[in-house]
Scaffold this motif. Structure first.
Motif, short mmCIF file in Angstrom:
data_model
loop_
_atom_site.label_atom_id
_atom_site.label_comp_id
_atom_site.label_asym_id
_atom_site.label_seq_id
_atom_site.Cartn_x
_atom_site.Cartn_y
_atom_site.Cartn_z
N GLU A 196 0.81 -1.02 0.08
CA GLU A 196 0.22 -0.29 -0.11
C GLU A 196 1.09 1.35 -0.02
OE1 GLU A 196 -1.55 1.42 4.11
OE2 GLU A 196 -1.44 -1.48 4.14
N VAL A 197 2.03 1.10 0.58
CA VAL A 197 3.75 2.21 0.59
C VAL A 197 4.27 2.12 -0.46
CG1 VAL A 197 4.25 3.90 1.60
CG2 VAL A 197 2.19 3.28 3.29
N PRO A 198 4.15 1.99 -1.67
CA PRO A 198 5.19 1.21 -2.42
C PRO A 198 6.55 2.16 -2.48
CG PRO A 198 3.93 2.93 -4.04
CD PRO A 198 2.98 3.07 -2.64
N GLN A 199 6.93 2.82 -1.96
CA GLN A 199 8.53 3.78 -1.17
C GLN A 199 8.99 3.70 -0.05
OE1 GLN A 199 7.24 6.53 -3.67
NE2 GLN A 199 5.73 7.95 -2.74
N LYS A 200 9.56 4.04 0.16
CA LYS A 200 10.81 4.11 1.57
C LYS A 200 11.30 5.06 1.46
CE LYS A 200 13.76 0.10 1.38
NZ LYS A 200 13.22 -1.27 1.80
N LEU A 201 11.51 5.92 2.79
CA LEU A 201 13.00 6.98 2.56
C LEU A 201 14.28 5.77 3.23
CD1 LEU A 201 14.14 9.67 3.00
CD2 LEU A 201 12.82 10.21 4.98
N ARG A 208 31.20 -1.21 9.64
CA ARG A 208 29.95 -0.73 10.55
C ARG A 208 28.95 0.02 9.83
NH1 ARG A 208 30.20 0.46 15.79
NH2 ARG A 208 29.04 1.29 15.77
N ARG A 209 28.68 -0.67 8.75
CA ARG A 209 27.75 0.17 7.38
C ARG A 209 26.71 -0.22 7.32
NH1 ARG A 209 28.36 3.22 2.83
NH2 ARG A 209 26.40 3.32 1.60
N TYR A 210 25.87 1.17 7.81
CA TYR A 210 24.44 0.65 7.83
C TYR A 210 22.73 1.89 7.67
CZ TYR A 210 26.74 -0.64 12.56
OH TYR A 210 27.14 -1.65 13.64
N GLN A 211 21.51 0.48 7.02
CA GLN A 211 21.17 1.03 6.58
C GLN A 211 19.75 1.64 7.75
OE1 GLN A 211 19.58 0.33 2.11
NE2 GLN A 211 17.71 -0.41 3.56
N MET A 212 19.22 3.35 7.50
CA MET A 212 17.98 3.06 8.61
C MET A 212 17.10 3.41 7.60
SD MET A 212 17.63 6.42 11.12
CE MET A 212 19.94 5.94 11.00
N GLU A 213 16.09 2.47 8.10
CA GLU A 213 14.60 2.91 7.49
C GLU A 213 13.96 3.65 8.16
OE1 GLU A 213 11.64 -0.22 5.45
OE2 GLU A 213 13.42 -0.99 5.18
N PHE A 214 13.63 4.55 7.55
CA PHE A 214 12.04 4.68 7.78
C PHE A 214 10.39 4.36 7.96
CE2 PHE A 214 15.44 7.60 7.80
CZ PHE A 214 15.98 8.48 8.82
N GLU A 215 9.42 4.74 8.45
CA GLU A 215 8.60 4.10 8.90
C GLU A 215 7.48 4.99 7.35
OE1 GLU A 215 4.50 2.84 9.36
OE2 GLU A 215 6.80 1.73 10.58
N ARG A 216 6.70 3.86 7.05
CA ARG A 216 6.46 4.09 4.93
C ARG A 216 4.85 5.49 5.22
NH1 ARG A 216 7.12 -1.08 3.09
NH2 ARG A 216 7.37 -1.45 4.67
#
Length: 550
Positions: free
Chosen positions: A463-468, A512-520
């Motif tokens: 329902e939310v096809p993209q993310k920050l 220590r390379r990370y990915q932070m995903e925000f609430e879609r």
């Protein structure tokens, strides 16, 4: 919002909820210490289970001579049974003859397997023995059952055409775990087992009816079409004789679940399924051992954080370490004053305050020979060293970590090498999401370069096809320990201020390379700029604290 039941917690961990439901639950977790602790425990248990099953090696195939011997014994048993059946054919119906042959053959096979297991390799013997063990979502409970600390129940209650069966109870004075299943009596179909609805009451009481412990956490065993519920005991130990009360008023209502292993998903169903199961803990209580901890108090002069260890407890299904981490009253007062200056609502301030007081300990338990026997370190765990499960918060505000039971409580040393906790910061990041969608934007946040970009989600019908997301290499001051590894942000959209949660992936990255995903669900509209404000971030504090058991 009410506290999460086990179904919702499992669906949240398995990412089976809608984005709106996820946001609602994440907001509740930020505000509710109890649910946050349960979530931490569940995730640590999942890691322990996954680590355990990745090490399982199938036993070697049985020798041909052994297989042939079993076949010969079965054939001889079948012939003997057939002969007996002919002599009594006039006295017994044919269906009884067949039943007798099957029973005799099965008994002969089991007897031969158990007897012959002593003649083959230990791994084969262990495999054969495992056929008679109770299966569970936790290795420690399975071991306790194997050691004989299990009470068979096998009681059923049927209402509204739904049969609830309680199979057995694993006995441990620090926690009680029972297995159960659900069945539709109309068509004999198996129902997805879950009794974790808040309306249901599950508790332990003494013989006079006084409640001693309630609630609990659950897990599902899809292969066996059963589930288990565990009640954790918030006191030294239970009396030798107690009663397990299971009062179920509501079943079903699971959402986000499809048909699992041919199990039916039950709609909301109210009824009355009640059990009173007397438990005898005398044998289990006799196995409990406790040791207090010397030089148990430590203080970090930089952060004013105080750590106090109290005891190590060995019970039938686990070894538990009790400790308490807290700030001084003056530090708490200063924290409240700083929070009041953030401009957040009182509700948001309370939620953030709880997050800022959440502490994760990094430690090892070492035996008298210098061997590490339990560790929170991921590298140690990959070597097969026991991993403590953290998450229980006792009524006296102490924490309880647990791990599979140690063989004894010889002199042990506890070495704390670091702790992680959130630090209050206020740093704003202004993003034009339309520009970010066209081209990634790199911004320095607390000395860490983060590249913000918009990515498509993998799910085709999302329902939310993209993310920050924000990708970056974190400096050594940033902690990534669960459950404090996530950064706390708010999103300011005009006059509105609301949480926007970020979750870190790639925790095993050595660089220590990370990915932070925000609430879609909060980023559906990419047509206007937004302001993200970082409120707190997890900080790594190295220490060198050591203590020993008396």
């Amino acid at each position: 919002m009410e506290c999460l039941n086990d179904k919702k917690l499992a669906e949240f961990l398995d990412q089976e909820l809608t984005h709106k439901e996820e946001l609602k639950i994440r907001t509740h977790i930020e505000e509710c210490t109890k649910c946050r602790d349960r979530l931490g425990k569940c995730q640590m248990e999942n890691e322990e289970i996954q680590a355990y099953f990745t090490k399982i090696v199938m036993p070697p195939p049985l020798p041909d001579s052994f297989v042939n011997k079993v076949r010969m014994q079965i054939n001889e048993s079948s012939k003997m049974s057939a002969s007996v059946g002919k002599k009594k054919q006039q006295q017994q119906p044919k269906r009884m003859k067949k039943k007798f042959i099957v029973a005799t053959t099965t008994a002969a096979t089991v007897t031969l397997l158990l007897g012959a297991s002593a003649l083959v390799s230990p791994s084969v013997k262990a495999f054969i023995t495992s056929l008679f063990e109770r299966k569970t979502t936790e290795v420690s409970l399975q071991q306790a059952a194997k050691d004989g600390f299990i009470q068979s129940v096998n009681k059923q209650v049927t209402d509204k055409g739904i049969q609830l069966t309680i199979h057995d109870v694993v006995l441990d004075p620090t926690r009680i775990s029972f297995s159960y299943s659900l069945k539709d009596t109309k068509d004999e179909s198996v129902i997805f087992p879950s009794i974790g609805d808040p309306k249901n009451e599950i508790y332990i009481a003494d013989l006079q009816g006084k409640r001693l412990a309630s609630g609990g956490t659950g897990g599902v065993l899809p292969e066996d079409k059963q589930a288990e519920e565990t009640i954790y005991i918030d006191q030294e130990k239970l009396p030798n004789h107690v009663v397990l009360h299971i009062n179920v008023k509501k079943l079903g209502g699971e959402r986000g679940l499809s048909n699992i292993k041919n199990m039916k998903i039950l709609p909301d169903t109210t009824g009355n399924w009640q059990f009173k199961i007397p438990l005898d803990l005398q044998k289990a209580a006799s196995q409990m051992k406790q040791k207090s901890i010397q030089q148990a108090s430590f203080l970090d002069p930089k952060t004013k954080l105080k750590l106090e260890f109290s005891q190590l407890i060995k019970s039938t299904s686990r070894t538990s370490l009790d400790y308490q981490v807290y700030l001084s009253d003056s530090e708490k007062q200063q924290l409240k004053q700083k929070l009041a200056q953030t401009g957040l609502s009182e509700e948001m301030q309370r939620s953030l305050e709880g997050n800022l007081q959440n502490v994760y300990l990094g430690y090892q338990i070492v035996n008298k020979n210098g061997k590490v026997i339990a560790s929170t370190n991921k590298e140690d765990q990959r070597k097969g060293i026991l991993s403590p499960i953290s998450g229980e918060t006792l009524s006296n505000k102490k924490k309880r970590d647990s791990f599979p039971p140690l063989k004894n409580l010889d002199p042990y040393k506890i070495e704390v090498d670091h702790y992680s906790k959130h630090q209050l910061v206020q740093e704003r990041v202004k993003l034009d999401l339309q520009e970010v969608k066209k081209k990634p934007v790199t911004i320095s946040v607390q000395g860490n370069k983060l590249t913000f970009k918009i990515e498509k989600t993998k799910a085709p019908n999302d329902e939310v096809p993209q993310k920050l997301v924000a990708v970056g290499t974190f400096n050594s001051k940033i902690a990534t320990d669960f459950p404090v590894g996530n950064w706390t942000w708010v999103m300011k959209d005009g006059t509105k201020t609301k949480w926007i949660h970020s979750y870190i992936s790639n925790p095993e990255d050595k660089n220590r390379r990370y990915q932070m995903e925000f609430e879609r669900s909060e980023l559906k509209d990419l047509s206007k700029p937004i302001t993200l404000e970082l409120l707190s971030m997890p900080v790594y504090y190295p220490v060198k604290w050591e203590t020993t058991l008396q």
